[in-house]
Write a protein that holds these residues in place. Structure first.
Motif, short mmCIF file in Angstrom:
data_model
loop_
_atom_site.label_atom_id
_atom_site.label_comp_id
_atom_site.label_asym_id
_atom_site.label_seq_id
_atom_site.Cartn_x
_atom_site.Cartn_y
_atom_site.Cartn_z
N VAL A 48 23.17 -80.28 22.83
CA VAL A 48 22.37 -79.53 22.13
C VAL A 48 21.34 -80.44 21.52
N PRO A 49 19.92 -80.03 21.91
CA PRO A 49 18.88 -80.76 21.26
C PRO A 49 18.57 -80.32 19.85
N GLN A 50 17.61 -81.00 19.24
CA GLN A 50 16.98 -80.49 18.20
C GLN A 50 15.82 -80.11 18.09
N SER A 51 15.59 -79.04 17.39
CA SER A 51 14.28 -78.53 16.90
C SER A 51 13.48 -77.74 18.29
N VAL A 52 14.24 -77.32 18.96
CA VAL A 52 13.71 -76.50 20.41
C VAL A 52 13.40 -75.23 19.88
N LEU A 53 12.13 -74.68 20.30
CA LEU A 53 11.57 -73.69 20.17
C LEU A 53 11.41 -72.81 21.51
N GLY A 54 11.90 -71.71 21.63
CA GLY A 54 12.33 -71.06 22.65
C GLY A 54 11.42 -69.83 22.76
N ILE A 55 10.90 -69.07 23.79
CA ILE A 55 10.24 -67.80 23.84
C ILE A 55 10.63 -67.32 25.35
N ASP A 56 10.73 -66.00 25.03
CA ASP A 56 10.81 -65.09 26.43
C ASP A 56 9.75 -64.06 26.38
N VAL A 57 8.95 -64.21 27.27
CA VAL A 57 7.71 -63.72 27.29
C VAL A 57 7.79 -62.28 28.08
N GLY A 58 7.26 -61.14 27.37
CA GLY A 58 7.44 -59.84 27.95
C GLY A 58 8.94 -59.37 27.86
N ALA A 59 9.54 -59.58 26.90
CA ALA A 59 11.12 -59.75 26.66
C ALA A 59 11.47 -58.17 27.27
N LEU A 79 8.67 -61.88 22.75
CA LEU A 79 7.14 -61.71 22.73
C LEU A 79 7.25 -60.08 23.40
N GLU A 80 6.66 -59.17 23.00
CA GLU A 80 6.51 -57.94 23.62
C GLU A 80 5.62 -56.97 23.32
N TYR A 81 4.95 -56.46 24.15
CA TYR A 81 3.55 -55.53 23.93
C TYR A 81 4.09 -54.00 23.62
N ALA A 82 4.77 -53.30 24.64
CA ALA A 82 5.07 -52.11 24.35
C ALA A 82 5.81 -51.73 23.03
N GLN A 83 5.23 -50.84 22.34
CA GLN A 83 5.68 -50.75 21.04
C GLN A 83 7.26 -50.24 21.00
N PRO A 84 7.69 -49.32 22.06
CA PRO A 84 9.14 -48.75 22.21
C PRO A 84 10.06 -49.86 22.30
N ASN A 85 9.56 -50.92 23.29
CA ASN A 85 10.38 -51.96 23.38
C ASN A 85 10.47 -53.06 22.34
N VAL A 86 9.66 -53.11 21.35
CA VAL A 86 9.52 -53.97 20.26
C VAL A 86 10.67 -53.40 19.32
N ALA A 87 10.52 -51.96 19.18
CA ALA A 87 11.59 -51.21 18.18
C ALA A 87 12.98 -51.52 19.02
N VAL A 128 16.63 -65.46 16.20
CA VAL A 128 15.68 -64.80 16.94
C VAL A 128 14.56 -64.11 16.16
N ARG A 129 13.32 -63.90 16.60
CA ARG A 129 12.38 -62.94 16.07
C ARG A 129 11.59 -62.55 17.17
N VAL A 130 11.32 -61.06 16.73
CA VAL A 130 10.31 -60.23 17.64
C VAL A 130 9.05 -60.22 17.24
N GLU A 131 8.13 -60.63 18.15
CA GLU A 131 6.48 -60.63 17.88
C GLU A 131 6.13 -59.48 18.80
N ARG A 132 5.19 -58.69 18.27
CA ARG A 132 4.45 -57.77 19.29
C ARG A 132 3.15 -58.41 19.52
N GLY A 133 2.91 -58.64 20.87
CA GLY A 133 1.71 -59.54 21.28
C GLY A 133 1.78 -59.26 22.91
N ASN A 134 0.42 -59.56 23.37
CA ASN A 134 0.07 -59.57 24.88
C ASN A 134 0.14 -60.67 25.47
#
Length: 250
Positions: A48-59, A79-87, A128-134
């Protein structure tokens, strides 16, 4: 030709999508999950490494890429754009919110020792945090992430080849040099339905996938998975690799 901006993303039904695709795990998804798990474990040497930042694009309404990243990351962005998916993602990542649907996927990950000290619901709520974005906005975040996934996104948002290539480029450009990544595409998809809404797709094959990714990768494997899960496509392509040091301009 339908572009990303034309699709009815505000009407996307995540529960209908989960019902069809994940409520009962499909064999092909479990195959993909094992391959992704083994790829990440190999890339990190099982340590397990230290300080790795991960992203799932269009989750979207899919938690298994985030589950696969859990042992390796200090923080993960969905990262997700569609508001229903963000919710939907907000509910899944809240304390105690992870749906039992994802237990079968976690069981597959537990076959690797790196996952056995992780309690998935607690860990997701913690890191994990959710971000609304394109997806296209990732051009403004170059070289930021150390681990990345993109499942059925660049190919499943538009019929346009330029938008597909731009989507792949934006994903790859947000990864730091050496970052492991996993991506998946529906092979030769002509579009898909979620509930009563139709969404566009670009017809990806192995050659087009490889061409879009080659300049970004120091290591690249494309697996042609022939399982068909619905009408209108010819299987799935799973891509595993590591980001090289090339800077690709828009």
């Amino acid at each position: 030709m339908d572009r990303n901006a034309d699709a009815p993303w505000s009407k996307f039904d995540p529960e209908a999508y989960v019902d069809v695709n994940y409520r009962t795990p499909l064999d092909v998804d479990l195959l993909i999950l094992r391959a992704m798990r083994d790829h990440f474990s190999r890339c990190f040497g099982g340590v397990v490494p230290q300080s790795v930042l991960g992203i799932d694009v269009g989750a979207g309404a899919n938690m298994y890429p985030a589950l696969a990243m859990l042992p390796w990351c200090e923080k993960i962005v969905l990262l997700e754009y569609a508001q229903p998916n963000v919710a939907y993602l907000d509910r899944q990542t809240a304390e105690g919110g992870l749906d039992a649907t994802w237990g079968a996927f976690w069981d597959v990950l537990l076959e690797d020792p790196a996952y056995r000290d992780v309690e998935p619901a607690e860990r997701i709520a913690e890191i994990v945090r959710v971000e609304r974005g394109n997806l296209f906005d990732l051009d403004a975040q170059p070289r930021r992430y150390d681990l990345g996934t993109m499942f059925f996104v660049a190919d499943s948002m538009s019929e346009c080849p330029d938008e597909f290539r731009r989507g792949v480029r934006c994903f790859m450009n947000t990864l730091s040099p050496g970052a492991p990544f996993a991506a998946a595409f529906m092979k030769e998809s002509v579009g898909y339905w979620v509930g009563d809404q139709h969404y566009p797709a670009y017809r990806v094959n192995e050659e087009r996938a490889r061409e879009s990714l080659a300049e970004f990768t120091g290591e690249l494997e494309i697996r042609d998975l022939h399982q068909v899960v619905r009408k209108g496509h010819e299987g799935m392509l799973l891509v595993l690799g590591r980001r090289n040091s090339t800077v690709a301009v828009p």
